[in-house]
Every structure is written in C-alpha cells, then in structure tokens.
Design an enzyme around this catalytic site. Sequence first.
Site, PDB file in Angstrom:
ATOM      1  N   CYS A 119      15.413   0.447 -45.011  1.00  7.71           N
ATOM      2  CA  CYS A 119      16.837   0.162 -44.780  1.00  7.71           C
ATOM      3  C   CYS A 119      17.619   0.012 -46.094  1.00  7.71           C
ATOM      4  CB  CYS A 119      16.990  -1.097 -43.935  1.00  7.71           C
ATOM      5  SG  CYS A 119      16.124  -0.992 -42.370  1.00  7.71           S
TER       6      CYS A 119
ATOM      7  N   HIS B 166      24.034  -3.744 -44.664  1.00  2.00           N
ATOM      8  CA  HIS B 166      23.117  -3.163 -43.687  1.00  2.00           C
ATOM      9  C   HIS B 166      23.255  -3.892 -42.352  1.00  2.00           C
ATOM     10  CE1 HIS B 166      19.733  -1.632 -41.667  1.00  2.00           C
ATOM     11  NE2 HIS B 166      18.992  -2.707 -41.790  1.00  2.00           N
TER      12      HIS B 166
ATOM     13  N   ASN C  11      20.641  -0.896 -35.362  1.00  2.00           N
ATOM     14  CA  ASN C  11      20.185  -0.833 -36.751  1.00  2.00           C
ATOM     15  C   ASN C  11      19.668   0.584 -37.016  1.00  2.00           C
ATOM     16  OD1 ASN C  11      18.577  -0.847 -39.060  1.00  2.00           O
ATOM     17  ND2 ASN C  11      17.642  -2.836 -38.643  1.00  2.00           N
TER      18      ASN C  11
HETATM   19  N1  COA Z   1      14.366  -9.176 -24.273  1.00  2.00           N
HETATM   20  C1  COA Z   1      14.056 -10.375 -23.748  1.00  2.00           C
HETATM   21  N2  COA Z   1      13.207 -11.225 -24.334  1.00  2.00           N
HETATM   22  C2  COA Z   1      12.656 -10.845 -25.516  1.00  2.00           C
HETATM   23  C3  COA Z   1      12.932  -9.610 -26.097  1.00  2.00           C
HETATM   24  C4  COA Z   1      13.822  -8.760 -25.427  1.00  2.00           C
HETATM   25  N3  COA Z   1      14.165  -7.542 -25.926  1.00  2.00           N
HETATM   26  N4  COA Z   1      12.250  -9.514 -27.250  1.00  2.00           N
HETATM   27  C5  COA Z   1      11.551 -10.645 -27.368  1.00  2.00           C
HETATM   28  N5  COA Z   1      11.790 -11.447 -26.316  1.00  2.00           N
HETATM   29  C6  COA Z   1      11.250 -12.783 -26.055  1.00  2.00           C
HETATM   30  C7  COA Z   1       9.984 -13.063 -26.788  1.00  2.00           C
HETATM   31  O1  COA Z   1       8.862 -12.571 -26.105  1.00  2.00           O
HETATM   32  C8  COA Z   1      10.004 -14.568 -26.865  1.00  2.00           C
HETATM   33  O2  COA Z   1       9.553 -15.074 -25.654  1.00  2.00           O
HETATM   34  P1  COA Z   1       8.650 -16.416 -25.582  1.00  2.00           P
HETATM   35  O3  COA Z   1       9.529 -17.505 -26.144  1.00  2.00           O
HETATM   36  O4  COA Z   1       8.351 -16.556 -24.136  1.00  2.00           O
HETATM   37  O5  COA Z   1       7.459 -16.120 -26.438  1.00  2.00           O
HETATM   38  C9  COA Z   1      11.474 -14.903 -26.986  1.00  2.00           C
HETATM   39  O6  COA Z   1      12.173 -13.748 -26.524  1.00  2.00           O
HETATM   40  C10 COA Z   1      11.900 -15.237 -28.385  1.00  2.00           C
HETATM   41  O7  COA Z   1      11.379 -14.236 -29.253  1.00  2.00           O
HETATM   42  P2  COA Z   1      11.696 -14.228 -30.795  1.00  2.00           P
HETATM   43  O8  COA Z   1      11.021 -13.047 -31.405  1.00  2.00           O
HETATM   44  O9  COA Z   1      11.425 -15.581 -31.371  1.00  2.00           O
HETATM   45  O10 COA Z   1      13.271 -14.017 -30.735  1.00  2.00           O
HETATM   46  P3  COA Z   1      14.303 -14.107 -31.901  1.00  2.00           P
HETATM   47  O11 COA Z   1      15.339 -15.086 -31.584  1.00  2.00           O
HETATM   48  O12 COA Z   1      13.644 -14.213 -33.247  1.00  2.00           O
HETATM   49  O13 COA Z   1      14.985 -12.666 -31.825  1.00  2.00           O
HETATM   50  C11 COA Z   1      14.892 -10.582 -33.001  1.00  2.00           C
HETATM   51  C12 COA Z   1      14.198 -11.500 -32.017  1.00  2.00           C
HETATM   52  C13 COA Z   1      14.024  -9.358 -33.206  1.00  2.00           C
HETATM   53  C14 COA Z   1      16.216 -10.154 -32.375  1.00  2.00           C
HETATM   54  C15 COA Z   1      15.148 -11.344 -34.310  1.00  2.00           C
HETATM   55  O14 COA Z   1      13.968 -11.990 -34.743  1.00  2.00           O
HETATM   56  C16 COA Z   1      15.603 -10.429 -35.417  1.00  2.00           C
HETATM   57  O15 COA Z   1      16.685  -9.880 -35.358  1.00  2.00           O
HETATM   58  N6  COA Z   1      14.806 -10.289 -36.484  1.00  2.00           N
HETATM   59  C17 COA Z   1      15.143  -9.423 -37.594  1.00  2.00           C
HETATM   60  C18 COA Z   1      14.747  -8.026 -37.250  1.00  2.00           C
HETATM   61  C19 COA Z   1      15.305  -7.020 -38.205  1.00  2.00           C
HETATM   62  O16 COA Z   1      16.403  -7.137 -38.647  1.00  2.00           O
HETATM   63  N7  COA Z   1      14.503  -5.983 -38.486  1.00  2.00           N
HETATM   64  C20 COA Z   1      14.891  -4.916 -39.301  1.00  2.00           C
HETATM   65  C21 COA Z   1      15.001  -5.329 -40.727  1.00  2.00           C
HETATM   66  S1  COA Z   1      15.883  -4.135 -41.609  1.00  2.00           S
END
Ligand code: COA
Length: 348
Positions: free
Chosen positions: A134, A275, A305
Amino acid sequence: MTAPPQPIRRSDARPPTPPAVGVRLAGTGHALPETRLTNADLERVLDTSDEWIVQRTGIRERRVCRRERGEGVHSLALDAARAALADARVDPADLDLVILSSVTGDTLVPATSCRIAADLGADRAGAFDLAAACSGFVYGLNIAHDLIRGGAYRTICVIGCDAMSRIVDPSDRRTVILFGDAAGAAVLRPTDDTSKGVLAQCMHADGSRWRDLYLPHSRLDIPDGDDPDDTPLHCLRMRGREVYKFAVITFSDLIDETLAKAGLVADDIDLFIAHQSNARILESARERFGLPEQKMYVNIDRYGNSSAGSVPLCLSELRAAGRVGDGNLVMFVAFGAGLTWASSLWRV
Ligand code: COA
C-alpha cells in the site's frame, strides 16, 4: 632526453553542479473496474452485515476486476497512465521511465510495467515494478521526484495499481470486505520554478512484522503459530487488529516526522492525501492533528482499500475536482504490508 614526469596536479575546478530544478505534477489520471461489489452483495454470501462493515471500516462498496473480461493490473494501470499522459499533454514517446507500484501485477516476469510502457508507445522509456504494497505509490513518487531533481531523467510516469480481488479469499470475511481494485497515475516533469516539488519525504520498513500481512505461495511460507489451513495458499493473510494498531500509531508519527523535516506544522498543510485503509484510522489522525474535514480526503466508502491504487486515485479525483491548487502544500501518507510506511510532502 625525455622530460621528467610532472606530478599530477589536482584541478581546482569542482564538478559541475546539476542545474537547480523544480518538479511538478504535470498530469494525473485514474481507472476503475465497472463492477461494484456492495456490502449488500457480501451480506448475501458471507456471515457479515452492512452495519458491521460500515461501522468498523467506513466502506460501503468496492470495485472488482472481471478476469473473464481481461481486466487486471495491466489493463487498469494502462488506462490510468493514458489518462495521466493526456492530462499532462505529454506524448508517451517522451517518457523516460515508467514505474508501476503494485503487488498484484499480471506477471512477475516480465515486470508488468514493461508491457505497459510498450502498450503506451513509450518506446525509449525504462520500466520497472516496485513492490511496497500500500506504500508503493508514495515510494514511487519519491524515487521519481529525486531522479528528475537530480537531472538524470525528465519525464516519468508513476502508476499505483492493485487488483486485490485476485489475492483475497472470497470466503474470508476478514479481508474480502476491505479490499478493492483501482489504479491511479501521475506524470512528473521538471519545471524552472524551483519552489515546486518535494520538501520532505520518508520511506520506512520493518520486515520483522511481515507476518501481520502476507501472502504464502507454499506451506513452507507459513510461519510457526499460523494455522496452515486458515486461508488457502495464494491468498492474503492479515492480523487485522495488529495492523490497525500499527496504522494508527504510524500514521501520526509519520506526519510528525515529515513535518519536522520540513520545519512545518500540520496547520500549514493544505491537504493530506492518505492511504485509504479504514475510515476510523483516517479519522483518528485527523482528530490528533485537529484538522478540518476538508483537509483529509476520504473516498474509502466508494472504493475500499485499493492498496497501491488508493493514494493516486485520491490525487486524481482531487485534481479533477480542482481541489489541488497551484502552490498548495500537499502531504501524501501511506502504510501497508512489509510492514512499510512512507510520506511525501509537496509544494505542487
Ligand atoms: N463481519 C462481521 N463480523 C466480523 C467480520 C465481518 N466482515 N470480520 C470479523 N468479524 C468478527 C470477528 O470474527 C470477531 O468476532 P469475535 O469477537 O466473535 O471473535 C469480531 O468481528 C471482531 O473482530 P476484530 O478483528 O477484532 O475486529 P476489528 O474491530 O479489529 O475490525 C478490521 C477488523 C479488519 C476492520 C480492523 O482490524 C482493521 O481495519 N484493521 C486494519 C486492516 C488494514 O487496514 N489492512 C490493510 C493495511 S494497508
């Protein structure tokens, strides 16, 4: 009789210093696949909801390539480069270099940029692909700028493009909701106005954190502690929470570092082009620096993204909307797999 050898004398003359030259963004363009993948589409096939996705990421829809239509990095990047060249009114034959920032190029060998240069008609240009995930477009922008500033090259097209739909597991709700496909491009040229160009830049990497976001091609690529069967091979694996924490901290630190190098404060900057990884990450940086909404561009709701495509897509949209004024201070900021992070502060 031959004369005795004369001692070699050092010339007092210094090597000629390259002429001071400014660098300008002569043109920009972008390209998007037509196919939209909305949160409602994802709700139908995955255990997820529009509400969850919007709340956690700010994303409402993303664009995806249709391989059966021949869409991919080559076609998107080519269209974006053509648009940027037309905007700059530059003949492709005048290009000295084509840099494609991408981690999803159609081919590794040859570099996808070589085919793009050929299809553009950039017959005498060098071409290479740059893999910084990215952060790729911002890395490319810094390199291209310095090659022009140094006098070695005059006209460079930097393209940022990824077709992330190629490398996400469609059944993995943790990643498929985040990523989309897009391309953006910028043509850089020298200018007599030496005030224009990069005022400060940063490029960083911390490879010790590669496991946070990686793509294994073999079981041997999967480190101890990661479940080999969690995600299919050739698909992205992400530790979302870890990446999130890294991004929030890095985003602010990177802005601070870049401002310090330039001797400026956040208020001095007219526009931040960051980004688009998660609307909450953008929002936390905006709040941390007390910036008004219009200074931090957000289009993640429409495109998700798009990795290396995200920053140049924002730039192209903003320029087309007349929001990048002559002489403005614009800071580009990006972070991603590697982990990598980079910035580029311009007077445009
Ligand atoms: N829909 C519904 N539930 C989802 C889900 C989805 N698409 N994806 C994950 N979950 C669930 C998980 O299983 C978890 O359930 P649990 O509590 O029963 O275990 C819960 O939601 C929380 O998951 P978590 O991963 O802690 O959520 P989060 O608040 O961290 O959000 C992201 C997840 C991916 C949106 C967030 O971590 C994020 O944006 N991270 C950065 C990613 C990024 O930018 N990547 C590219 C870098 S350039």
